[in-house]
Scaffold this active site. Structure first.
Site, PDB file in Angstrom:
ATOM      1  N   ASP A   1       0.882  -1.165   0.000  1.00 48.00           N
ATOM      2  CA  ASP A   1       0.000   0.000   0.000  1.00 48.00           C
ATOM      3  C   ASP A   1       0.927   1.224   0.000  1.00 48.00           C
ATOM      4  OD1 ASP A   1      -2.066   1.798   0.049  1.00 48.00           O
ATOM      5  OD2 ASP A   1      -3.180   0.819   1.660  1.00 48.00           O
TER       6      ASP A   1
HETATM    7  C1  NOJ Z   1      -3.951   4.097   0.089  1.00 45.65           C
HETATM    8  C2  NOJ Z   1      -5.150   3.230   0.118  1.00 45.65           C
HETATM    9  O1  NOJ Z   1      -5.189   2.489   1.309  1.00 45.65           O
HETATM   10  C3  NOJ Z   1      -5.204   2.280  -1.074  1.00 45.65           C
HETATM   11  O2  NOJ Z   1      -6.430   1.624  -1.063  1.00 45.65           O
HETATM   12  C4  NOJ Z   1      -5.013   3.026  -2.368  1.00 45.65           C
HETATM   13  O3  NOJ Z   1      -5.065   2.116  -3.446  1.00 45.65           O
HETATM   14  C5  NOJ Z   1      -3.685   3.760  -2.327  1.00 45.65           C
HETATM   15  N1  NOJ Z   1      -3.689   4.699  -1.204  1.00 45.65           N
HETATM   16  C6  NOJ Z   1      -3.398   4.519  -3.607  1.00 45.65           C
HETATM   17  O4  NOJ Z   1      -4.243   5.603  -3.711  1.00 45.65           O
END
Ligand code: NOJ
Length: 740
Positions: free
Chosen positions: A263
């Site tokens: 993530d």
């Molecule tokens: C953080 C989020 O938790 C995730 O779901 C997302 O895909 C990424 N940011 C990218 O925006």
């Protein structure tokens, strides 16, 4: 025909489309290849790569360095592009002109695998047209341990079986359309509060397997290209540094062939993450664009021997294989939009038909005294509440939908899209009212006095209330991602009470990210109907009007439990270290603790009635562990059908409708303590008045197993399994048993 649920429809009497026909996906479908040939291509390509090529394949270019929310560098020698990774689970983020589909939780509420799959294939088709290689969804974590969890709506349901099926259908739909799907957030990412520091301590291995891992196993079985490791810690170790989660469980036990990306900024070390099984770092730097944990640092670690060369090769191979698997090596478009400067590209095609069908069929009718609904050309209607109209500033006024003004159709955060348009409830009601000659009065703020005065002389009063939540980087009206409580926002309960005090035919419509406590008015006799309209996306008003006016009978069923009081769920968002992980979440808790919910999991009324008869059970499952050869998803025999249950469902009412018969299993007493009932099958039958159909539930070996942590295997216990088939988790109409 799907392996796990087969509908045998009594052909002549059954219509699969009572009203709006479900459109066949009008997307180019490519056969998704197999991992073996994808790996053989990846191996050949790998031979042509230098170490720095490999490093650039596994390392993002850095925060906001590229068109997409995540990007990697191209490698010209093998024709490998700059990879574009983009949110999200209900539509493409940061582009105007895409479809803003209903949220995952609304798709789950339809219990309609055809619609869920079509939604996946349309999501994939839009992503592909925009040149997105990896679409960051679907979501199975959070699963929904906490009723107030901020991001539950991005996923499907706190029931792992329902979520697992929705994951598989969505992934297959997306990948057939050509885009790589990403199963996220792996794993135990159940809350927003302190998500970067939060830890589960001692999550029992059995709980992990039977609840939180279950739907991710469906994702692996569906050949998902990628996974995203989450922000939180698992038993004290960050997910993206956790060898038990990535190497052992995901790659060895589940046989996952694709790659794990972090993530965004969820990686904490250079070598720890690499050796624990992470394969790609996203976005490649921290959000200050300073700290880069892979890139040159990984190259030195490989050259210094702290990370084996074979590990780097494995990372690159997994990423290349996933790219070959979905055929992106053949003429795939490159990213034609810029996330950081939102432009417009219309890629919606006819996808609004699916958005409307899910908005409509995910509506759950909770109360309908004396057949108050559907509305039959009423003389007058009052429409009350800010949730009935689009916010005056516009549906997209707040970045990432980080405000709750006007009608609620998605939550907030990275899992959002720009609305191309938003049909508000009042718009759709007004257009029907015009045809019916109905007078409409409105009060489109949440002022109780004004609401009551609009309502007092109307034949019916429709009151709209809502509750929102989202990702923790935005705080909306003091809710820092997770909801503060299970009450409607903007004094919704008072608004309902004020209207019901002056109008004997008050209808409450609720848009919500998850359960609300309905006790303040649910037994009020002036509240004649309660319509759970969920998180419907751009077609909100149209889907709602289809139900309010009865062009379609409601057929949604609750994908979670609605309690009488918040404490009945027995789980609260934790401060930092949460050691309260057990098998009993949502309905499993209510059944185990013998708590009566207000509306149970799987509940939903219709404008017609269904009768259940003629249960039949065949099959002779064998006891013991699954021992089949390893394949994506785990031992192959886990997925074999070992018993089949059928039941006859008859539409015994006066109008066409659709029913979702559900099958629950109770494990025999020889097994360790388990939830009294667990969903292990469902079907959706569309039946004309008077018609019958057969629901068929194919039970796979895994559906009759529990996870034996000692043996590290799924085991079918001996004894009598109870089989319950019903219209909800508590409205059981037929029972039987399977003896093993
Ligand atoms: C953080 C989020 O938790 C995730 O779901 C997302 O895909 C990424 N940011 C990218 O925006």
């Amino acid at each position: 025909m799907r392996g796990y649920i087969i509908s045998l429809l009594a052909a002549a009497s059954v219509s699969r489309a009572a009203t709006l026909p479900v459109q066949e996906p009008k997307v180019e479908k490519r056969a998704v290849g197999d991992w073996a040939s994808a790996y053989s291509k990846a191996n050949t390509a790998l031979g042509k790569l230098s170490i720095s090529d490999k490093i650039s394949i596994v390392t993002g270019t850095g925060w906001q360095a590229g068109n997409c929310v995540g990007n990697t560098k191209a490698v010209g020698s093998i024709g490998y592009p700059s990879l574009c990774l983009q949110d999200g689970p209900l539509g493409v983020r940061y582009v105007n002109g895409v479809t803003a589909f209903p949220a995952g939780v609304q798709a789950a509420a339809t219990w309609d695998i055809d619609l869920i799959r079509e939604r996946g294939s349309f999501l994939g088709a839009e992503a592909k047209q925009l040149g997105i290689h990896v679409q960051l969804g679907p979501v199975a974590g959070p699963l929904g341990k906490f009723a107030t969890g901020g991001r539950n709506w991005e996923g499907f349901s706190p029931d792992p079986y329902l979520t697992g099926i929705a994951m598989a259908e969505t992934i297959e739909g997306m990948q057939e359309a050509g885009v790589q799907a990403c199963a996220k957030h792996f794993i135990l990412n159940e809350q927003e509060k302190n998500r970067d520091t939060m830890s589960s301590s001692q999550t029992p291995d059995r709980v992990l397997h039977e609840l939180y891992l279950w739907p991710f196993a469906d994702a692996v079985k569906a050949n998902v290209a990628s996974f995203m490791c989450s922000y939180n810690k698992i038993n004290g170790t960050y997910a993206c540094e956790n060898g038990n989660i990535m190497n052992k469980i995901l790659k060895e036990e589940l046989g996952f062939q694709g790659y794990v990306m972090s993530d965004w900024n969820a990686q904490h070390t250079t070598t720890g993450s690499a050796n624990a099984g992470m394969d790609m770092t996203m976005p490649g730097s921290d959000f200050n664009k300073k700290n880069v944990l892979w890139g040159p640092a990984l190259q030195s670690a490989v050259q210094g021997g702290q990370v084996a060369q074979s590990r780097l090769d494995d990372m690159a191979k997994r990423i290349l294989a996933a790219w070959y698997l979905v055929g992106q090596d053949k003429g795939y478009p490159s990213a034609s939009f810029n996330s950081w400067k939102i432009g417009t590209q219309n890629v919606q095609g006819n996808h609004k038909t699916n958005a409307r069908a899910i908005a409509r069929d995910g509506i759950v009718l909770l109360k309908n005294t004396g057949g108050a609904l559907p509305l039959q050309k009423p003389k007058s209607l009052a429409v009350i509440g800010s949730d009935a109209v689009v916010a005056p500033k516009g549906a997209n006024a707040c970045a990432d939908r980080g405000c709750n003004d006007g009608t609620l159709a998605m939550g907030w955060g990275s899992g959002t899209a720009e609305f191309p348009y938003l049909i508000a409830p009042l718009d759709a009601i007004k257009s029907q009212a015009q045809k019916d000659g109905t007078t409409v009065t409105t009060s489109t703020n949440d002022n109780t006095g004004q609401g009551a005065s609009a309502a007092q002389n109307a034949e019916y009063a429709l009151v709209f209330i809502n509750a929102d939540s989202g990702e923790g980087y935005i705080t909306v009206e003091k809710n820092a991602g997770d909801r503060n409580d299970l009450n409607p926002w903007h004094n919704g309960n008072d608004l309902v009470k004020a209207v019901a005090a002056v109008n004997k035919k008050t209808i409450v419509v609720i848009h919500s990210v998850g359960p609300l406590i309905l006790e303040p008015y649910i037994d009020n006799e002036n509240v004649v109907a309660v319509v759970w309209a969920g998180l419907p996306g751009q077609e909100s008003g149209n889907g709602l009007a289809d139900i309010l006016y009865g062009s379609t009978s409601p057929s949604g069923k609750l994908p979670y439990t609605i309690a009488k009081q918040a404490s009945d769920y027995g789980t609260n968002v934790a401060g930092g270290d949460d050691n309260s992980w057990d098998l009993f979440i949502d309905y499993r808790k209510f059944d185990q603790n013998k708590i009566t919910p207000r509306f149970e999991f799987g509940f939903g009324l219709s404008y017609t009635n269904f009768t259940y008869s003629d249960i039949s059970i065949t099959g002779t499952p064998t006891s013991g562990p699954a021992t089949g050869a390893k394949a994506p998803g785990g031992s192959k025999d886990l997925w074999d059908t070992v018993a089949t249950v059928t039941a006859k469902i008859t539409n015994s009412g006066g109008v066409a409708g659709a029913e979702v018969p559900q099958l629950y299993i109770g494990l025999p007493s020889s097994s360790p303590q388990s939830p009294p009932k667990q969903l292990r099958g469902f079907d959706k039958l569309k039946l004309e008045a008077g018609a019958s159909g057969t629901a068929t539930f194919a039970l796979r070996r895994r559906d009759l197993s529990y996870w034996d942590s000692g043996r590290q295997q799924w085991v079918v216990p001996t004894g009598d399994f109870t089989v319950s088939v019903g219209a909800s988790s508590r409205d059981i109409r037929l029972t039987g048993k399977i003896t093993v």
